[in-house]
Design an enzyme around this catalytic site. Sequence first.
Site, PDB file in Angstrom:
ATOM      1  N   GLU A  37       0.873  -1.164   0.000  1.00 48.53           N
ATOM      2  CA  GLU A  37       0.000   0.000   0.000  1.00 48.53           C
ATOM      3  C   GLU A  37       0.919   1.224   0.000  1.00 48.53           C
ATOM      4  OE1 GLU A  37      -2.743   0.116   3.290  1.00 48.53           O
ATOM      5  OE2 GLU A  37      -3.561   2.026   2.623  1.00 48.53           O
ATOM      6  N   ARG A 263       4.842 -13.277   9.487  1.00 52.74           N
ATOM      7  CA  ARG A 263       5.535 -12.033   9.181  1.00 52.74           C
ATOM      8  C   ARG A 263       6.858 -11.968   9.927  1.00 52.74           C
ATOM      9  NH1 ARG A 263       3.457  -6.857   9.625  1.00 52.74           N
ATOM     10  NH2 ARG A 263       1.674  -7.574   8.494  1.00 52.74           N
ATOM     11  N   LYS A 273       3.997   0.578   9.782  1.00 49.37           N
ATOM     12  CA  LYS A 273       4.169   1.803   8.996  1.00 49.37           C
ATOM     13  C   LYS A 273       3.604   3.015   9.734  1.00 49.37           C
ATOM     14  CE  LYS A 273       2.717   0.051   5.027  1.00 49.37           C
ATOM     15  NZ  LYS A 273       2.274  -0.040   3.631  1.00 49.37           N
TER      16      LYS A 273
HETATM   17  P1  ATP Z   1       0.749  -1.697   7.714  1.00 49.30           P
HETATM   18  O1  ATP Z   1       1.851  -1.456   8.697  1.00 49.30           O
HETATM   19  O2  ATP Z   1       0.321  -0.444   7.001  1.00 49.30           O
HETATM   20  O3  ATP Z   1      -0.366  -2.589   8.160  1.00 49.30           O
HETATM   21  P2  ATP Z   1       1.322  -3.805   5.845  1.00 49.30           P
HETATM   22  O4  ATP Z   1       2.271  -4.632   6.570  1.00 49.30           O
HETATM   23  O5  ATP Z   1      -0.027  -4.311   5.598  1.00 49.30           O
HETATM   24  O6  ATP Z   1       1.409  -2.429   6.538  1.00 49.30           O
HETATM   25  P3  ATP Z   1       1.600  -3.466   3.018  1.00 49.30           P
HETATM   26  O7  ATP Z   1       2.152  -2.304   2.296  1.00 49.30           O
HETATM   27  O8  ATP Z   1       0.187  -3.813   2.806  1.00 49.30           O
HETATM   28  O9  ATP Z   1       1.914  -3.234   4.513  1.00 49.30           O
HETATM   29  O10 ATP Z   1       2.513  -4.735   2.771  1.00 49.30           O
HETATM   30  C1  ATP Z   1       2.779  -5.254   1.512  1.00 49.30           C
HETATM   31  C2  ATP Z   1       3.105  -6.704   1.626  1.00 49.30           C
HETATM   32  O11 ATP Z   1       4.197  -6.909   2.499  1.00 49.30           O
HETATM   33  C3  ATP Z   1       1.947  -7.495   2.176  1.00 49.30           C
HETATM   34  O12 ATP Z   1       1.734  -8.617   1.337  1.00 49.30           O
HETATM   35  C4  ATP Z   1       2.375  -7.908   3.530  1.00 49.30           C
HETATM   36  O13 ATP Z   1       1.886  -9.186   3.846  1.00 49.30           O
HETATM   37  C5  ATP Z   1       3.902  -7.907   3.431  1.00 49.30           C
HETATM   38  N1  ATP Z   1       4.482  -7.573   4.721  1.00 49.30           N
HETATM   39  C6  ATP Z   1       4.295  -6.447   5.415  1.00 49.30           C
HETATM   40  N2  ATP Z   1       4.947  -6.488   6.589  1.00 49.30           N
HETATM   41  C7  ATP Z   1       5.578  -7.691   6.643  1.00 49.30           C
HETATM   42  C8  ATP Z   1       6.412  -8.340   7.596  1.00 49.30           C
HETATM   43  N3  ATP Z   1       6.732  -7.765   8.749  1.00 49.30           N
HETATM   44  N4  ATP Z   1       6.874  -9.563   7.294  1.00 49.30           N
HETATM   45  C9  ATP Z   1       6.571 -10.150   6.138  1.00 49.30           C
HETATM   46  N5  ATP Z   1       5.780  -9.598   5.200  1.00 49.30           N
HETATM   47  C10 ATP Z   1       5.292  -8.379   5.433  1.00 49.30           C
HETATM   48 MG    MG Z   2      -1.579  -4.116   4.121  1.00 47.01          MG
END
Ligand code: ATP
Ligand code: MG
Length: 558
Positions: A37, A263, A273
């Site tokens: 995002e 994650r 974020k």
């Molecule tokens: P937010 O902190 O805004 O909730 P998010 O983790 O959902 O952020 P996105 O930009 O939607 O952020 O993430 C893009 C992709 O990265 C998604 O498919 C998510 O599953 C993956 N991702 C995000 N954080 C992690 C993490 N800590 N470990 C592994 N994958 C991650």
């Molecule tokens: Mg997300």
Amino acid sequence: MSEPVKAVATNFIRNIINEDLKHGKNGGRVHTRFPPEPNGYLHIGHAKAICLNFGIARDYQGLCNLRFDDTNPAKESEEFSRAIEEDLRWLGFEWHNTPYHASDYFEQLYKFAEELIEKGLAYVDEQDADAMRASRGTLTEPGTDSPYRDRPVAENLDLFRRMRAGEFEDGSMVLRARIDMASSNLNMRDPVIYRIRRQHHIRTKDAWVIYPMYDFTHGISDALEGITHSLCTLEFEDHRPLYNWFLDNITIDCHPQQIEFARLSLAYTITSKRKLSQLVTEGLVSGWDDPRMPTLTGIRRRGFTPRAIRRFCDLIGVTKKNTVTDMSILEDCVRQDLDAHAPRAMAVLDPVKVVIENYPEGKVEMLEAPRHPKTDLGTRELPMTREIYIDRADFRESANKKFKRMVLEGEVRLRNGYVIKCLQAIKDDEGNITELRCSYDPETLGVNPEGRKVRGVIHWVSASHSLPAQVRLYDRLFKESNPGSLSDFHEAINPESLRILDNCRVEASLGEVQPEQQFQFEREGYFCADRHDCKPGHLVFNRSVSLRDSWAKLDQGA
Ligand code: ATP
Ligand code: MG
């Protein structure tokens, strides 16, 4: 890709793909996507998802899309999209085609929503937010049906079209999927799929006043792009039935498989974020690329390399079990990479002047030193002069045998140079050492003196030929191992996470240094030229990692 493909350890997702390929599923295609995002910068957690998705595409001769999940216009920006692209390329990955955007599918998504309405599988609900929440039920109690749930199809269609046309106030009604208010899975209790929101969108501008929700958008976007394996983190496990429900109930000929993995959580940092953005807006760091930030742009500026990050992602693997990974594992990957690839140089961080009394005034000898002890990176010239600098910590007036550096009357070797002996320490009125007087033995270049013991080897630079530099020493941003779990992470901020040293001296060969160039400053650690602030005549180096892991020792109580 900057490197040849290397065998990567398999994992449960690769095993699933192997099975799929064996059975000819998806016509033998493997197509993944990375769906950020654009509401912030990528962080180290994203690197795990990136290496997984792009790594699979690479190893199976498949494709991986970059798709911006831009359905929430309030928080998204073009700056973030550009930064995400830059970080991905820096990490060494190239996406298939041009970047995709969920917003490219707004028209198709709208049509699929109408299809659901026509099938009696979606309805316009006018309950207010409180009523909706109250009727949703709990984990132990089923929800109750909305009074609008059985609206006739024609009325739903009419209202939904008028929602799109902008006839209704923001928040006055929503479109909901009509699934099961008694489902044990709360995500299946008639989830909202469209809401009214008068928001300008970076791409679609003001074309829409209704925006689709993530769950509805995501699976359909996957299917429209022909994704075969939709990899996401574990918190979406409970959303999988909904992911499947949408695809099963619309007319589309692709049904990707959602697979969840754990994650990445790194100790001593945060990867939310929202919280990272708070650090930036509150001025607690200098920006998204502050070298203490766990963002890719931050650790890049710190001097962490793409190769080290990819290696780290390989090492930690991919499982379904949530764990916390120690920061030292990442730092070790950086250390190993830089040890193998970074040229050596000498920098004196806390200089004290040494005058070598028997070295002729005005004489300059060019000593030669290898740039790397193992790899042939050529040599560099070290000007040897009568006056040099050594580090203040490398001298003590007296010390026991364990102190392998300079003491009064003791001999040490100058790294890549002569053996010198300390004759006298000159002090100011407060007792601070201002200058050391020494002698050198001209017979000791590359040879040990006979019958005398030299205490150790210290680094040095010529006083007249070395260059002034600023060195920034970074430490962890947080003192607590899990700052994200605290009600207020501010309490956990490490006040000593940045130390700026303004009076450092670096060897003359660093005058032409390029931004982001990396070095091992011998006996000090790994450093890189700051990509924004380091310029000829104004040298700035960031410490990437120390030579050894001082934290692991602390953790063991040493
Ligand atoms: P937010 O902190 O805004 O909730 P998010 O983790 O959902 O952020 P996105 O930009 O939607 O952020 O993430 C893009 C992709 O990265 C998604 O498919 C998510 O599953 C993956 N991702 C995000 N954080 C992690 C993490 N800590 N470990 C592994 N994958 C991650
Ligand atoms: Mg997300």
